[in-house]
Design a protein around this motif. Sequence first.
Motif, PDB file in Angstrom:
ATOM      1  N   ASP A 166      -1.996 -36.234   6.455  1.00  0.00           N
ATOM      2  CA  ASP A 166      -2.413 -37.422   5.317  1.00  0.00           C
ATOM      3  C   ASP A 166      -2.422 -38.767   6.385  1.00  0.00           C
ATOM      4  O   ASP A 166      -1.391 -39.166   6.703  1.00  0.00           O
ATOM      5  CB  ASP A 166      -1.677 -37.556   4.496  1.00  0.00           C
ATOM      6  CG  ASP A 166      -1.830 -38.596   3.316  1.00  0.00           C
ATOM      7  OD1 ASP A 166      -2.765 -39.369   3.843  1.00  0.00           O
ATOM      8  OD2 ASP A 166      -1.643 -38.295   2.037  1.00  0.00           O
ATOM      9  N   SER A 167      -3.609 -39.198   6.758  1.00  0.00           N
ATOM     10  CA  SER A 167      -3.612 -40.319   7.497  1.00  0.00           C
ATOM     11  C   SER A 167      -2.903 -41.640   7.051  1.00  0.00           C
ATOM     12  O   SER A 167      -2.686 -42.426   7.645  1.00  0.00           O
ATOM     13  CB  SER A 167      -5.039 -40.508   7.897  1.00  0.00           C
ATOM     14  OG  SER A 167      -5.744 -40.803   6.692  1.00  0.00           O
ATOM     15  N   ARG A 168      -2.641 -41.532   5.895  1.00  0.00           N
ATOM     16  CA  ARG A 168      -2.285 -42.730   4.968  1.00  0.00           C
ATOM     17  C   ARG A 168      -0.592 -42.839   5.073  1.00  0.00           C
ATOM     18  O   ARG A 168       0.067 -43.991   4.906  1.00  0.00           O
ATOM     19  CB  ARG A 168      -2.504 -42.901   3.540  1.00  0.00           C
ATOM     20  CG  ARG A 168      -3.784 -42.818   3.070  1.00  0.00           C
ATOM     21  CD  ARG A 168      -4.127 -42.513   1.541  1.00  0.00           C
ATOM     22  NE  ARG A 168      -3.495 -40.964   1.283  1.00  0.00           N
ATOM     23  CZ  ARG A 168      -3.416 -40.647  -0.090  1.00  0.00           C
ATOM     24  NH1 ARG A 168      -3.456 -41.620  -1.030  1.00  0.00           N
ATOM     25  NH2 ARG A 168      -2.580 -39.838  -0.122  1.00  0.00           N
ATOM     26  N   ILE A 169      -0.065 -42.031   5.781  1.00  0.00           N
ATOM     27  CA  ILE A 169       1.223 -41.688   5.917  1.00  0.00           C
ATOM     28  C   ILE A 169       1.705 -41.755   7.451  1.00  0.00           C
ATOM     29  O   ILE A 169       1.322 -41.328   8.417  1.00  0.00           O
ATOM     30  CB  ILE A 169       2.060 -40.262   5.519  1.00  0.00           C
ATOM     31  CG1 ILE A 169       1.597 -40.120   4.202  1.00  0.00           C
ATOM     32  CG2 ILE A 169       3.367 -40.212   5.888  1.00  0.00           C
ATOM     33  CD1 ILE A 169       1.764 -38.703   3.582  1.00  0.00           C
ATOM     34  N   GLU A 170       2.776 -42.953   7.598  1.00  0.00           N
ATOM     35  CA  GLU A 170       3.313 -43.076   9.027  1.00  0.00           C
ATOM     36  C   GLU A 170       4.672 -42.817   8.903  1.00  0.00           C
ATOM     37  O   GLU A 170       5.523 -43.075   7.702  1.00  0.00           O
ATOM     38  CB  GLU A 170       2.913 -44.318   9.619  1.00  0.00           C
ATOM     39  CG  GLU A 170       3.383 -45.422   8.900  1.00  0.00           C
ATOM     40  CD  GLU A 170       2.868 -46.683   9.631  1.00  0.00           C
ATOM     41  OE1 GLU A 170       3.536 -47.342  10.460  1.00  0.00           O
ATOM     42  OE2 GLU A 170       1.972 -47.130   9.136  1.00  0.00           O
ATOM     43  N   VAL A 171       5.561 -42.342   9.835  1.00  0.00           N
ATOM     44  CA  VAL A 171       6.839 -41.990   9.773  1.00  0.00           C
ATOM     45  C   VAL A 171       7.486 -42.870  11.084  1.00  0.00           C
ATOM     46  O   VAL A 171       6.848 -42.853  11.946  1.00  0.00           O
ATOM     47  CB  VAL A 171       7.228 -40.669  10.175  1.00  0.00           C
ATOM     48  CG1 VAL A 171       8.620 -40.476   9.924  1.00  0.00           C
ATOM     49  CG2 VAL A 171       6.460 -39.580   9.096  1.00  0.00           C
ATOM     50  N   VAL A 172       8.679 -43.483  10.658  1.00  0.00           N
ATOM     51  CA  VAL A 172       9.431 -44.255  11.555  1.00  0.00           C
ATOM     52  C   VAL A 172      10.711 -43.499  11.755  1.00  0.00           C
ATOM     53  O   VAL A 172      11.433 -43.318  10.703  1.00  0.00           O
ATOM     54  CB  VAL A 172       9.336 -45.712  11.109  1.00  0.00           C
ATOM     55  CG1 VAL A 172      10.413 -46.418  12.250  1.00  0.00           C
ATOM     56  CG2 VAL A 172       8.257 -46.274  10.922  1.00  0.00           C
ATOM     57  N   HIS A 173      11.050 -43.257  13.041  1.00  0.00           N
ATOM     58  CA  HIS A 173      12.378 -42.614  13.176  1.00  0.00           C
ATOM     59  C   HIS A 173      13.313 -43.910  13.882  1.00  0.00           C
ATOM     60  O   HIS A 173      12.973 -44.186  14.605  1.00  0.00           O
ATOM     61  CB  HIS A 173      12.374 -41.321  14.178  1.00  0.00           C
ATOM     62  CG  HIS A 173      11.462 -40.216  13.397  1.00  0.00           C
ATOM     63  ND1 HIS A 173      12.065 -39.410  12.484  1.00  0.00           N
ATOM     64  CD2 HIS A 173      10.221 -39.716  13.637  1.00  0.00           C
ATOM     65  CE1 HIS A 173      11.153 -38.492  12.071  1.00  0.00           C
ATOM     66  NE2 HIS A 173       9.788 -38.811  12.853  1.00  0.00           N
ATOM     67  N   ARG A 174      14.564 -43.700  13.273  1.00  0.00           N
ATOM     68  CA  ARG A 174      15.628 -44.860  13.832  1.00  0.00           C
ATOM     69  C   ARG A 174      16.794 -44.462  13.834  1.00  0.00           C
ATOM     70  O   ARG A 174      17.028 -43.451  12.791  1.00  0.00           O
ATOM     71  CB  ARG A 174      15.229 -46.208  13.111  1.00  0.00           C
ATOM     72  CG  ARG A 174      15.277 -46.274  11.515  1.00  0.00           C
ATOM     73  CD  ARG A 174      15.060 -47.273  10.632  1.00  0.00           C
ATOM     74  NE  ARG A 174      15.631 -48.767  11.392  1.00  0.00           N
ATOM     75  CZ  ARG A 174      16.700 -49.084  11.202  1.00  0.00           C
ATOM     76  NH1 ARG A 174      17.544 -48.451  10.436  1.00  0.00           N
ATOM     77  NH2 ARG A 174      17.015 -50.458  11.856  1.00  0.00           N
ATOM     78  N   GLN A 175      17.776 -45.091  14.360  1.00  0.00           N
ATOM     79  CA  GLN A 175      19.061 -44.681  14.121  1.00  0.00           C
ATOM     80  C   GLN A 175      19.478 -45.273  12.810  1.00  0.00           C
ATOM     81  O   GLN A 175      18.987 -46.213  12.130  1.00  0.00           O
ATOM     82  CB  GLN A 175      19.995 -45.259  15.211  1.00  0.00           C
ATOM     83  CG  GLN A 175      19.969 -44.538  16.474  1.00  0.00           C
ATOM     84  CD  GLN A 175      20.955 -45.353  17.606  1.00  0.00           C
ATOM     85  OE1 GLN A 175      21.097 -46.768  17.453  1.00  0.00           O
ATOM     86  NE2 GLN A 175      21.253 -44.863  18.638  1.00  0.00           N
TER      87      GLN A 175
END
Length: 129
Positions: free
Chosen positions: A58-67
């Motif tokens: 789904d191009s509307r979704i972005e994920v950020v991985h952080r501590q």
Amino acid sequence: METPLVSIIVPVFNVEAYIAQCIESIQRQTYRNIQVILVDDGSTDKSGAICDNYAAGDSRIEVVHRQNGGLVRARKCGLKRAKGQYIGFVDGDEYIDSGMYQTLAKAIELEKADFVHSGYWENVAKKIV
């Protein structure tokens, strides 16, 4: 006339049992012009991988991985990436009604409001002893 973009920020921390339902409820919104920012706040379970799988489809979704930095920092991280005229928040262990953002966007436009919010239903399972 295009509808304003709504950025929906979802802090995610160790909610693998709930995050799929959360994301799918956001994907089912009748208000379609959304940006979904999933902020994986250092999850040690499969939450981050589940988020990545949904983002791939789904191009509307972005994920950020952080501590891990806590709920407030995760929300602030999402705010930095938000592009919408409006901002919404949904926690990773919640799910929302399919018409929620349609209703809120309509209310904010009609009333020329700076802020709108909704009520909630609590789904509580009873423990049998």
